[in-house]
Design a protein around this motif. Structure first.
Motif, PDB file in Angstrom:
ATOM      1  N   SER A 289       0.825  -1.209   0.000  1.00 47.59           N
ATOM      2  CA  SER A 289       0.000   0.000   0.000  1.00 47.59           C
ATOM      3  C   SER A 289       0.856   1.254   0.000  1.00 47.59           C
ATOM      4  O   SER A 289       0.500   2.260  -0.627  1.00 47.59           O
ATOM      5  N   ARG A 299       1.311  -2.228  -8.203  1.00 48.59           N
ATOM      6  CA  ARG A 299       0.441  -2.182  -7.029  1.00 48.59           C
ATOM      7  C   ARG A 299      -1.016  -1.981  -7.434  1.00 48.59           C
ATOM      8  O   ARG A 299      -1.916  -2.623  -6.894  1.00 48.59           O
ATOM      9  N   LEU A 303      -4.023  -4.597  -6.540  1.00 46.45           N
ATOM     10  CA  LEU A 303      -5.231  -4.231  -5.795  1.00 46.45           C
ATOM     11  C   LEU A 303      -6.489  -4.496  -6.611  1.00 46.45           C
ATOM     12  O   LEU A 303      -7.509  -4.939  -6.078  1.00 46.45           O
ATOM     13  N   ILE A 341      -7.061  -5.044   2.418  1.00 44.80           N
ATOM     14  CA  ILE A 341      -6.920  -3.594   2.539  1.00 44.80           C
ATOM     15  C   ILE A 341      -8.304  -2.989   2.405  1.00 44.80           C
ATOM     16  O   ILE A 341      -8.990  -3.189   1.399  1.00 44.80           O
ATOM     17  N   ASP A 343     -10.848   0.380   2.419  1.00 43.33           N
ATOM     18  CA  ASP A 343     -10.994   1.821   2.253  1.00 43.33           C
ATOM     19  C   ASP A 343     -12.396   2.232   2.669  1.00 43.33           C
ATOM     20  O   ASP A 343     -13.388   1.786   2.091  1.00 43.33           O
ATOM     21  N   ARG A 349      -7.955   4.496   5.392  1.00 50.20           N
ATOM     22  CA  ARG A 349      -7.562   3.152   4.954  1.00 50.20           C
ATOM     23  C   ARG A 349      -6.949   2.403   6.136  1.00 50.20           C
ATOM     24  O   ARG A 349      -6.119   2.931   6.866  1.00 50.20           O
TER      25      ARG A 349
END
Length: 405
Positions: A289, A299, A303, A341, A343, A349
């Motif tokens: 992240s 990345r 994700l 992860i 949000d 986050r």
């Protein structure tokens, strides 16, 4: 011009009067010489008449500048097509960094700059959230859970027995995915490279590649995607082999600081010999992240793949509408887990992992993970209240205050 008279006396003359023999005074004769002015023989340059009008002078200077500009433009138009302007200006701008790069070959080339983000530093443990996890665990005496959550805004965290090694199940596919994109960045593997599903990698359990036939070929990106989205075991074995085998991957995990994460067998690993920990997985995703280990472009791809994970019965069940999660689940009967992860719509986050040992296929494991997720989400959403936003009411008699969530 006036003539000048010059009187010259004879050599024997004196200032006194010269007398003759009869003593009669005689006036000495005089010699008159006329001197003419000597004209200079130096040549005089013909006088140039300069314009006395100031406007004319300005016009002449502008005309000269215009002629010079045209000449320079012609020279530039001839020279520039023969050189690469971009390379020229890059050489001017980055000459110093290039010299330093030659001394340190491990740095990225200046033509492909890497944005370096400071590593996340763990600050203080969130005691209230940890206490709530203890309360949830007390309701499920047959389970042995562990969890690790971290707030990406400030480094606050919860370590709920998250250091202990535990069977990884399919969560082992998260570090394999990171290793894959790391090799993509290093150009050791290409996204469109063809990988073959031969007999040595065909695996039972989750995934559909096992039913597609022997020696079928797929792009490496498709294989990486299937490994996460549908947790395909055959795809995982294909990537383990392509990335150098389990020993090479284990060394890489160790270099990343994942002390509990080890691949001992290819999938399916129903006995749970492949291990990890909640802390290992959470801190790995935190590094990703933050822009570490892999490029920002990779990345983003990682994700996006993890956001499309099909199984959404664990951590996603604790989130509210509008929240997004990029995650990977794992289930081998005796161990269930999820790592991702999250949000929040407010912009916050956080990253969390929950793994639990359980009686074989005990549904209590699913319920515990959902409760951990829901409790963590509400905590990160509310525990740092934001200031009130005051708005002007159209009616002064009924002022209103809107408080942001």
């Amino acid at each position: 011009m006036r003539r000048q008279k010059l009187t010259v006396l004879p050599k024997k003359a004196t200032k006194a009067k010269i007398e003759s023999r009869d003593s009669t005074p005689i006036t000495p004769p005089t010699l008159t010489v006329v001197a003419k002015p000597v004209e200079s023989r130096s040549l005089r340059r013909p006088s140039q008449k300069r314009p006395s009008n100031p406007l004319m002078i300005i016009f002449l200077y502008l005309l000269r500048l215009g002629i010079a500009g045209v000449a320079l433009g012609a020279i530039a138009g001839t020279v520039l097509p023969l050189v690469n302007p971009t390379r020229f200006f890059n050489a001017l701008s980055f000459s110093a960094p290039l010299a330093k790069t030659a001394e340190k070959p491990t740095l990225q080339p200046t033509t492909s700059p890497v944005i370096v983000t400071p590593s996340l530093q763990l600050t203080q443990e969130i005691a209230p959230l940890k206490s709530k996890f203890n309360e949830i665990t007390a309701k499920y005496p047959t389970l042995k859970p562990q969890a690790f959550f971290v707030d990406m805004d400030n480094g606050n965290y919860v370590n709920f027995k998250g250091n202990a090694p535990i069977a990884a199940a399919s969560t082992i596919k998260i570090p394999i995915l990171v290793a894959f994109f790391q090799d993509v960045d290093a150009e050791k593997i290409h996204l469109d490279e063809k990988l073959t599903a031969d007999k040595t990698v065909i695996a039972s359990g989750s995934g559909d590649l096992q039913y597609q036939g022997i020696n079928q070929q797929y792009s490496s990106l498709d294989i990486a995607t299937k490994m996460i989205i549908i947790s395909d075991n055959t795809a995982t074995n294909m990537l383990i082999r392509r990335l150098g085998g389990k020993e090479a991957l284990n060394q890489r995990f160790k270099d990343w600081g994942m002390s509990a994460t080890v691949i001992n067998n290819i999938l399916p690993d129903l006995e749970g010999t492949n291990t990890t920990s909640s802390q290992d997985l959470t801190l790995l995703l935190a590094k990703v992240s933050q822009g570490e280990l892999i490029s920002l472009k990779s990345r983003d791809r990682l994700l996006k793949i993890m956001q499309e994970t099909k199984t959404r019965t664990l951590l996603p069940q604790g989130l509210e509408k509008g929240a997004t999660i990029a995650h990977k689940t794992g289930d081998i009967g005796s161990v269930l887990g999820d790592s991702g992860i999250v949000d929040i719509p407010t912009g916050k986050r956080y990253i969390g992992t929950v793994l639990t040992q359980r009686p074989h296929n005990d549904d209590a494991g699913r319920k515990l993970i959902q409760e951990f997720s829901r409790t963590a989400y509400q905590h990160f959403k509310w525990y740092l209240p934001r200031p009130m936003i005051k708005t002007t009411s159209p009616n002064p008699a009924t002022p209103r205050n809107n408080e942001a969530n």
